[in-house]
Design a protein around this motif. Structure first.
Motif, short mmCIF file in Angstrom:
data_model
loop_
_atom_site.label_atom_id
_atom_site.label_comp_id
_atom_site.label_asym_id
_atom_site.label_seq_id
_atom_site.Cartn_x
_atom_site.Cartn_y
_atom_site.Cartn_z
N LEU A 1 35.30 22.91 -40.91
CA LEU A 1 34.57 21.64 -40.27
C LEU A 1 34.61 21.40 -38.92
O LEU A 1 33.81 20.62 -38.70
CB LEU A 1 35.18 20.64 -41.33
CG LEU A 1 34.78 20.63 -42.95
CD1 LEU A 1 35.13 19.30 -43.39
CD2 LEU A 1 33.57 20.92 -43.29
N LEU A 2 35.68 21.99 -38.43
CA LEU A 2 35.75 21.45 -36.93
C LEU A 2 34.68 21.92 -36.12
O LEU A 2 34.45 23.19 -35.96
CB LEU A 2 37.05 22.04 -36.46
CG LEU A 2 38.32 21.00 -36.70
CD1 LEU A 2 39.66 21.64 -36.41
CD2 LEU A 2 38.32 19.78 -36.08
N PRO A 3 34.11 21.18 -35.26
CA PRO A 3 32.90 21.82 -34.49
C PRO A 3 33.38 22.43 -33.35
O PRO A 3 34.59 22.24 -32.78
CB PRO A 3 32.12 20.45 -34.04
CG PRO A 3 33.19 19.50 -34.12
CD PRO A 3 34.12 19.65 -35.42
N ASN B 1 39.22 23.10 -31.29
CA ASN B 1 38.03 23.40 -32.59
C ASN B 1 39.12 24.32 -33.69
O ASN B 1 38.60 24.47 -34.73
CB ASN B 1 37.20 24.09 -32.04
CG ASN B 1 37.50 25.55 -31.50
OD1 ASN B 1 38.70 25.51 -30.94
ND2 ASN B 1 36.63 26.56 -31.32
N THR C 1 28.33 21.87 -45.00
CA THR C 1 29.33 21.48 -43.95
C THR C 1 29.14 20.29 -43.38
O THR C 1 30.04 19.58 -43.16
CB THR C 1 29.02 22.58 -42.68
OG1 THR C 1 29.35 24.25 -43.19
CG2 THR C 1 30.02 22.39 -41.58
N TRP C 2 27.69 19.80 -43.31
CA TRP C 2 27.71 18.65 -42.54
C TRP C 2 27.81 17.62 -43.65
O TRP C 2 28.60 16.45 -43.23
CB TRP C 2 26.17 17.97 -42.20
CG TRP C 2 25.95 18.72 -40.81
CD1 TRP C 2 25.33 19.71 -40.41
CD2 TRP C 2 26.65 18.17 -39.64
NE1 TRP C 2 25.65 19.97 -38.90
CE2 TRP C 2 26.24 18.78 -38.61
CE3 TRP C 2 27.47 17.00 -39.52
CZ2 TRP C 2 26.82 18.48 -37.21
CZ3 TRP C 2 27.66 16.54 -38.21
CH2 TRP C 2 27.55 17.21 -37.12
N ARG D 1 31.55 17.23 -43.59
CA ARG D 1 32.10 16.60 -42.29
C ARG D 1 31.96 15.13 -42.29
O ARG D 1 32.67 14.24 -42.06
CB ARG D 1 31.19 16.98 -40.94
CG ARG D 1 31.61 18.47 -40.33
CD ARG D 1 30.68 18.92 -39.44
NE ARG D 1 31.10 20.10 -38.91
CZ ARG D 1 30.31 20.79 -38.02
NH1 ARG D 1 29.32 20.46 -37.73
NH2 ARG D 1 30.91 21.99 -37.63
#
Lengths: 270, 582
Positions: B334-336, B351, B431-432, B435
């Motif tokens: 999930l980390l951008p 990240n 994923t979004w 998040r």
């Protein structure tokens, strides 16, 4: 009727009613669902470029253009169908032979479809027509895709290096970006596997004879046949999806069984 | 029987002598052996103490037992596996009975695992029992932790045991990861390589750590023997040691019990270890072992032969860690990417670092610290041996559910690719969703849980004060209708009123009576604010006075307030409905 009415509050009544309802709905749907119209003419004689061209114009030209030159969508910003000169008979055999084409509707990716719309002769005719436009990879010979002539162990190594990152270690398929996916390749014929490698359909890269020799391709096919045919020695495979399905199984069934037995033994009086 | 002589038939038994109860030969032998042992070790006293120890009975108290038994099964099967496993990265060419890998070059660790799976009798089933037990060990441990948390069993005097449990949980997943990494198949090798990358992201010390752990810049030949020592020696020793302390403290502090008639903070109502629990728990061990074996016999786990040997250039779709490491993997997914940046020429991989490396100890530290935090907020220094119903601590239950939600979001995120193909969704959308869900869903879960708890508490109050709706409609002689409410409190309804009332801490004034500022005022303000967060909208149990008032109101209503009934006009039927609630 009275006996039935007396049981209407039975704990199983709702479950039975739901099952009956589902069954009825299914039966009515099966009886009334529209059948797909069958407009193709059967039993074409020998394959030929002319017949293939006629079939292509009738079935494919809406998206690929009348002369397979490719077309944009109505708004002009997207490709409806790519140009097909040079894709070769192998691409036609793969796309139409696995039911991916004709595409039922625009989507992120053409899904494999068990309903093949054309006979093998018709597919071969269209392949001959497309091959006549420009040279491209042809349909492989029986010998080139014969799994018994390949080396499964070497094929496994090649598969893990070249294919497993998308198709998964057991060929169970994997996700790509934005809804695209690498499809499962369990039960796919050797010819179609070979054609996919040489033509690179959808998001798949082309593995030409320089990066994977025809022998290597046959080894990969041999490997895939081996794991298709092998019984799984450890029991149910849970979809060969790796630790995710194993974890889900542990939480749902493992914990369920263990807690049920704890409740059972806890309810036993001392 | 004691007052028997009144019955004439008893005269027939007058000459009877009761049979002497002399121990049988077997019992005498046992007694003799026990006496012999006791003479030499003095074990009779402590063993007798343990055997007479009373434990309360509830299925949820057996969740920890499931974890314990799964761990024991892991130890037993693990010992079997060590007989054949070769912890070495040395190269070899496979020549065993699994045809698709014959002639393939691989490490000795992988070849020996194939050997266990295909050529050692019973090897595959033992391997599968070992792996399934490991998964179930951590599942059961987590669920056991839920039980302890939501019932407030971690309160004084059990905070230390909770902290030990948190360390055990962390050790268990590290132990699991070490085991997952040993066979050197494609999946475990990918895991080791990923771990090496994660360790490298530790700011400043990352590269040093990697050299220390792997003996080089890459996972070379050293890591498998090292992980093996950790997996079979170091961590199991710590696990067993801490586990002994964990269960020793349970014996020492006595087991908590659910509230019920006759159960107090000063007693334990249940059954003694001998013979009841010895039989139950002993039997339960075999049930757990049986279920684990059954699962292992019918469901394949970690088919290392299908993954193939590890090769740094290959990777498979669906590369996930086992479920207990999933939350860290999910956080990483999930980390951008834009969180990686350079500062003074050094790269900080934010990240990767927070999710893949920091989160792991962080989760378990937060977990271990919670009882101390709650004790500070509530100022509750008394001992608690009676458990709480989750609804009677709405904020704690809400916090727990929020934490479970956050953890679950991360756990599910680690399976985002599998969800994408199996549910036909876009991995980017998933994923979004995760998040945003990581920030939105836990507060939502907190709020919903707290509201549900408060409503359940209010319902409990209502049941006590106004009774259960019987569904019986009664018509009074003067033509009014009311529904009869059953207000008899049965013993099992005692549970509705047993808990303690709570209230937020009162804030002491910032200056004392002489106008001198108290130095502790700032800390107290925070404490009072947290206390309000916990208890501001607490629903307290019905007091005896409230109950008496409700009943009095019910019985004597017509006699005391006849004028009000007639004066309130339209409200009259409701009032009389109240009157009928008895």
């Amino acid at each position: 009727m009275n006996a039935l009415a007396a049981r209407r509050r039975h704990p199983a009544a709702i479950a039975i009613l739901i099952i009956l309802g589902l069954f009825l709905t299914g039966a009515v749907y099966a009886a009334l669902a529209p059948k797909p119209a069958d407009a193709t003419t059967r039993a074409l004689p020998a394959q030929s470029v002319e017949e293939g061209k006629a079939l292509f114009r009738a079935n494919c030209s809406t998206c690929h253009g009348l002369n397979a030159e490719g077309r944009a969508t109505g708004t002009g910003d997207q490709i409806a169908g790519p140009p097909l000169a040079g894709v070769g008979a192998a691409a036609v055999d793969f796309q139409v032979g696995t039911g991916r084409m004709p595409l039922p509707r625009p989507d992120v990716q053409a899904p494999a479809n068990n309903e093949i719309k054309f006979t093998q002769e018709e597919i071969d005719s269209m392949g001959a027509y497309i091959a006549s436009l420009a040279p491209g990879p042809g349909v492989p010979s029986e010998e080139a895709v014969d799994p018994t002539k390949g080396d499964a162990a070497r094929g496994g190594e090649l598969f893990r290096v070249n294919c497993a990152m998308c198709h998964n270690f057991a060929g169970a398929g994997g996700a790509l970006t934005r809804g695209k996916y690498a499809p499962p390749i369990e039960g796919v014929s050797g010819r179609h596997i070979y054609e996919a490698m040489v033509t690179g359909p959808q998001s798949m890269p082309v593995f030409n004879d320089a990066n994977l020799t025809p022998e290597s391709k046959r080894d990969i096919i041999a490997f895939l046949y081996t794991i298709d045919e092998a019984e799984s020695p450890g029991g149910m495979t849970l979809g060969s999806l790796g630790p995710v399905s194993e974890g889900l199984f542990a939480w749902v069934f493992g914990l369920g069984l263990l807690v049920a037995s704890a409740v059972w033994i806890g309810a036993k009086s001392a | 029987m004691s007052t028997a002589p009144t019955r004439p038939a008893d005269a027939l038994r007058e000459g009877d002598r009761p049979a002497e109860s002399r121990p049988g030969a077997a019992a005498r032998t046992v007694g003799g052996v026990a006496g012999w042992v006791d003479d030499r070790t003095g074990a009779a006293k402590p063993v007798g103490y343990l055997m007479k120890k009373v434990f309360p009975d509830h299925w949820s108290f057996m969740l920890g037992e499931i974890a314990m038994y799964s761990m024991i099964v892991c130890l037993l099967t693990g010992a079997f596996l060590t007989f054949w496993f070769v912890p070495s990265a040395g190269h070899t060419i496979y020549d065993g009975s699994y045809v698709p890998l014959r002639g393939v070059s691989m490490s000795e660790a992988y070849a020996s695992t194939l050997n266990i799976s295909f050529d050692i009798k019973g090897g595959l089933i033992i391997r599968q029992i070992h792996h399934w037990s490991a998964l179930m060990f951590i599942v059961a441990l987590v669920v056991h932790m839920f039980r302890v948390f939501f019932t407030g069993a971690f309160r004084k005097p059990r905070e230390i045991n909770w902290a030990i449990g948190s360390v055990l949980a962390l050790l268990a997943i590290i132990e699991g990861f070490a085991g997952y990494s040993l066979p050197d198949d494609l999946l475990s090798g990918t895991g080791i390589r990923a771990m090496q990358g994660f360790v490298q992201t530790a700011p400043v010390i990352g590269t040093y750590l990697v050299y220390a752990i792997f003996g080089g810049p890459f996972p070379g030949e050293m890591i498998i023997p090292r992980l093996y020592s950790a997996h079979i020696l170091l961590i199991p020793a710590l696990l067993v040691g801490l586990f002994t302390a964990h269960i020793g403290l349970v014996f020492l502090q006595k087991h908590t019990q659910y509230p019920g008639p006759g159960r107090t903070e000063k007693n334990v109502v249940g059954f003694p270890v001998m013979p009841v629990y010895a039989a139950k728990a002993g039997g339960f061990f075999f049930i757990v072992f049986g279920i684990l074996s059954l699962i292992a016999a019918v469901v394949q786990i970690n088919p290392i032969w299908a993954y193939g040997p590890y090769d740094p250039s290959a990777v498979t779709a669906g590369s996930q860690p086992d479920w207990y490491m999933g939350f860290a993997d999910g956080a990483l997914r999930l980390l951008p990417g834009w969180l990686e940046f350079e500062i003074f020429g050094y790269t900080l991989s934010m990240n990767i670092f927070p999710g893949a490396l920091l989160l792991l100890p962080l989760v378990y530290v937060v977990l271990g610290v919670y009882p101390f935090l709650e004790r500070w907020v509530t100022g509750d220094n008394r001992e608690h041996h009676l458990l709480q119903r989750p609804r009677n601590s709405p904020v704690r239950t809400g916090i727990g559910m929020a934490a479970i939600t956050a953890y679950s979001v991360l756990l599910f995120a680690s399976g985002n690719d599998i969800m994408a193909i199996k549910l036909g969704m876009s991995i980017n959308d998933l994923t979004w969703f995760f998040r945003i869900g990581f920030f939105v869903l836990p507060p939502l879960a907190f709020w919903v849980t707290k509201r549900i708890c408060l409503s359940l508490q209010r319902r409990d109050r209502d049941t006590v004060l106004h009774g259960r709706e019987t569904g019986t409609i009664v018509r009074t002689p003067d033509g009014r209708f009311f529904e009869r409410h059953d207000t008899e409190l049965t013993p099992d309804q005692w549970i509705l009123v047993q808990h303690e009332p709570v209230a937020p801490l009162e804030l002491e004034p910032a200056v004392d009576e002489n106008g001198v500022a108290r130095p502790a005022a700032r800390k107290d303000r925070l404490r009072a604010r947290l206390s309000r967060f916990y208890f501001a909208d607490a629903v307290n149990p019905v007091t005896p006075a409230e109950l008496a008032a409700a009943h009095y109101h019910g019985e004597e209503h017509e006699a005391i307030e006849p004028s009000e009934t007639s004066a309130s006009g339209g409200a009259a039927p409701i009032e009389s409905a109240e009157a009928g609630r008895h």
